[in-house]
Design a protein around this motif. Structure first.
Motif, PDB file in Angstrom:
ATOM      1  N   GLN A  36      -8.538   9.144 -42.179  1.00 24.21           N
ATOM      2  CA  GLN A  36      -8.359   9.952 -40.991  1.00 24.21           C
ATOM      3  C   GLN A  36      -9.404   9.625 -39.924  1.00 24.21           C
ATOM      4  O   GLN A  36     -10.454   9.063 -40.215  1.00 24.21           O
ATOM      5  CB  GLN A  36      -8.453  11.435 -41.351  1.00 24.21           C
ATOM      6  N   VAL A  37      -9.072  10.012 -38.698  1.00 29.98           N
ATOM      7  CA  VAL A  37     -10.062   9.984 -37.625  1.00 29.98           C
ATOM      8  C   VAL A  37     -10.998  11.172 -37.849  1.00 29.98           C
ATOM      9  O   VAL A  37     -10.557  12.325 -37.838  1.00 29.98           O
ATOM     10  CB  VAL A  37      -9.398  10.096 -36.246  1.00 29.98           C
ATOM     11  N   PRO A  38     -12.283  10.945 -38.087  1.00 28.96           N
ATOM     12  CA  PRO A  38     -13.186  12.059 -38.412  1.00 28.96           C
ATOM     13  C   PRO A  38     -13.284  13.073 -37.269  1.00 28.96           C
ATOM     14  O   PRO A  38     -13.487  12.703 -36.117  1.00 28.96           O
ATOM     15  CB  PRO A  38     -14.536  11.361 -38.640  1.00 28.96           C
ATOM     16  N   SER A  39     -13.138  14.319 -37.613  1.00 32.33           N
ATOM     17  CA  SER A  39     -13.280  15.370 -36.599  1.00 32.33           C
ATOM     18  C   SER A  39     -14.690  15.400 -36.035  1.00 32.33           C
ATOM     19  O   SER A  39     -14.915  15.848 -34.902  1.00 32.33           O
ATOM     20  CB  SER A  39     -12.932  16.732 -37.198  1.00 32.33           C
ATOM     21  N   GLU A  40     -15.656  14.873 -36.795  1.00 32.43           N
ATOM     22  CA  GLU A  40     -17.057  14.865 -36.352  1.00 32.43           C
ATOM     23  C   GLU A  40     -17.275  13.995 -35.121  1.00 32.43           C
ATOM     24  O   GLU A  40     -18.301  14.129 -34.445  1.00 32.43           O
ATOM     25  CB  GLU A  40     -17.958  14.391 -37.498  1.00 32.43           C
ATOM     26  N   LEU A  41     -16.323  13.105 -34.814  1.00 33.43           N
ATOM     27  CA  LEU A  41     -16.468  12.309 -33.589  1.00 33.43           C
ATOM     28  C   LEU A  41     -16.489  13.206 -32.355  1.00 33.43           C
ATOM     29  O   LEU A  41     -16.975  12.798 -31.298  1.00 33.43           O
ATOM     30  CB  LEU A  41     -15.328  11.293 -33.487  1.00 33.43           C
ATOM     31  N   GLY A  42     -15.986  14.401 -32.502  1.00 33.81           N
ATOM     32  CA  GLY A  42     -16.030  15.348 -31.388  1.00 33.81           C
ATOM     33  C   GLY A  42     -17.424  15.783 -31.019  1.00 33.81           C
ATOM     34  O   GLY A  42     -17.631  16.398 -29.954  1.00 33.81           O
ATOM     35  N   ASN A  43     -18.409  15.453 -31.852  1.00 36.57           N
ATOM     36  CA  ASN A  43     -19.801  15.788 -31.542  1.00 36.57           C
ATOM     37  C   ASN A  43     -20.450  14.772 -30.600  1.00 36.57           C
ATOM     38  O   ASN A  43     -21.557  15.013 -30.115  1.00 36.57           O
ATOM     39  CB  ASN A  43     -20.630  15.846 -32.832  1.00 36.57           C
ATOM     40  N   LEU A  44     -19.778  13.651 -30.354  1.00 36.59           N
ATOM     41  CA  LEU A  44     -20.372  12.578 -29.551  1.00 36.59           C
ATOM     42  C   LEU A  44     -20.159  12.868 -28.067  1.00 36.59           C
ATOM     43  O   LEU A  44     -19.324  12.251 -27.397  1.00 36.59           O
ATOM     44  CB  LEU A  44     -19.749  11.231 -29.959  1.00 36.59           C
ATOM     45  N   GLN A  45     -20.922  13.778 -27.557  1.00 35.87           N
ATOM     46  CA  GLN A  45     -20.741  14.260 -26.195  1.00 35.87           C
ATOM     47  C   GLN A  45     -20.947  13.187 -25.127  1.00 35.87           C
ATOM     48  O   GLN A  45     -20.433  13.308 -24.013  1.00 35.87           O
ATOM     49  CB  GLN A  45     -21.697  15.422 -25.930  1.00 35.87           C
ATOM     50  N   LEU A  46     -21.698  12.139 -25.434  1.00 30.38           N
ATOM     51  CA  LEU A  46     -22.003  11.104 -24.452  1.00 30.38           C
ATOM     52  C   LEU A  46     -21.101   9.881 -24.593  1.00 30.38           C
ATOM     53  O   LEU A  46     -21.315   8.874 -23.918  1.00 30.38           O
ATOM     54  CB  LEU A  46     -23.468  10.669 -24.561  1.00 30.38           C
TER      55      LEU A  46
END
Length: 249
Positions: A36-46
């Motif tokens: 899956q595409v990790p949901s944690e990538l949503g933390n990469l604000q920059l």
């Protein structure tokens, strides 16, 4: 920058990638990534650019992708993604390119995509999208490329599409659309021909009435209309449907 494009990397994307808080660009297209595409990538604000195209990623798109405030390009084409296009993508106010073509996405087109003022490119072709074309897309004043062919979209072409003054490529063939193409939509595309070639492709013989077109393919398999009132020498550019992800450049 993480640039690992075009290798033979396999396995899944680790959730710990979401801890790279200063990452600006993530390029991992055309590998053999699974999972899956990790949901944690949503933390990469920059993060500015996220390209995971051409892998074997599965499952649904995480809604957390809508949290990447500075994201300009979201490229996830040619994977095995399923489910809905998250409405949360409508929060990406800086998004310029959205390319999800060649997956197995099955949902309606989110009206929230009409909230993205900088969006120039939408590639959603060769999925399983259904329902009508949202008039909300007519608010995308900078949109130049809209690829929706080879889905299950229904209804007619909205009058609001006449507001797409920057449109260069409009691909609607191989859907279940019907009705008449509004004259204002055709006029907007004809105007753009002054500066650049413009492609408007639809099944305009058997399904859609296109009064502003001079010529269409006889078999209704999808072709470029020659616009009435133009001096272009070509008549019809045939679209071969056998290609898995065909686009006119």
């Amino acid at each position: 920058v993480v640039d690992l494009e075009g290798n033979v990397l396999s396995g899944s994307l680790p959730s710990t990638m979401g801890q790279l808080e200063k990452l600006n660009n993530l390029y991992m297209a055309y590998n053999r990534l699974t999972g899956q595409v990790p949901s944690e990538l949503g933390n990469l604000q920059l993060l500015f650019n996220l390209d995971l195209s051409g892998n074997q990623l599965v499952a649904t798109l995480p809604t957390e992708l809508g949290n990447i405030s500075f994201l300009q390009s979201l490229l996830l084409g040619i994977n095995r993604l399923t489910g809905e296009i998250p409405t949360e993508l409508g929060q990406l106010q800086l998004l310029v390119n959205l390319d999800l073509y060649g997956n197995q996405l099955s949902s309606t087109l989110p009206t929230e995509l009409g909230n993205l003022p900088l969006l120039q490119f939408i590639g959603l072709e060769f999925n399983q999208l259904f329902g009508p074309l949202p008039p909300d897309l007519g608010r995308l004043e900078n949109l130049s490329d809209l690829y929706l062919q080879n889905n299950f979209l229904t209804g007619s072409v909205p009058l609001a599409f006449a507001n797409l003054r920057q449109m260069k490529n409009l691909r609607l063939e191989a859907n279940d659309l019907s009705g008449t193409v509004p004259g204002f939509v055709c006029q907007a595309l004809v105007t753009n021909r002054i500066f650049d070639p413009t492609f408007f492709v639809t099944d305009c013989v058997t399904e859609i009435d296109c009064p502003c077109c001079q010529y269409c393919c006889e078999d209704g398999q999808g072709c470029e209309c020659q616009f009435a009132g133009t001096d272009n020498s070509f008549l019809c550019l045939r679209i071969e449907m056998e290609a898995n992800a065909f686009r006119i450049p």
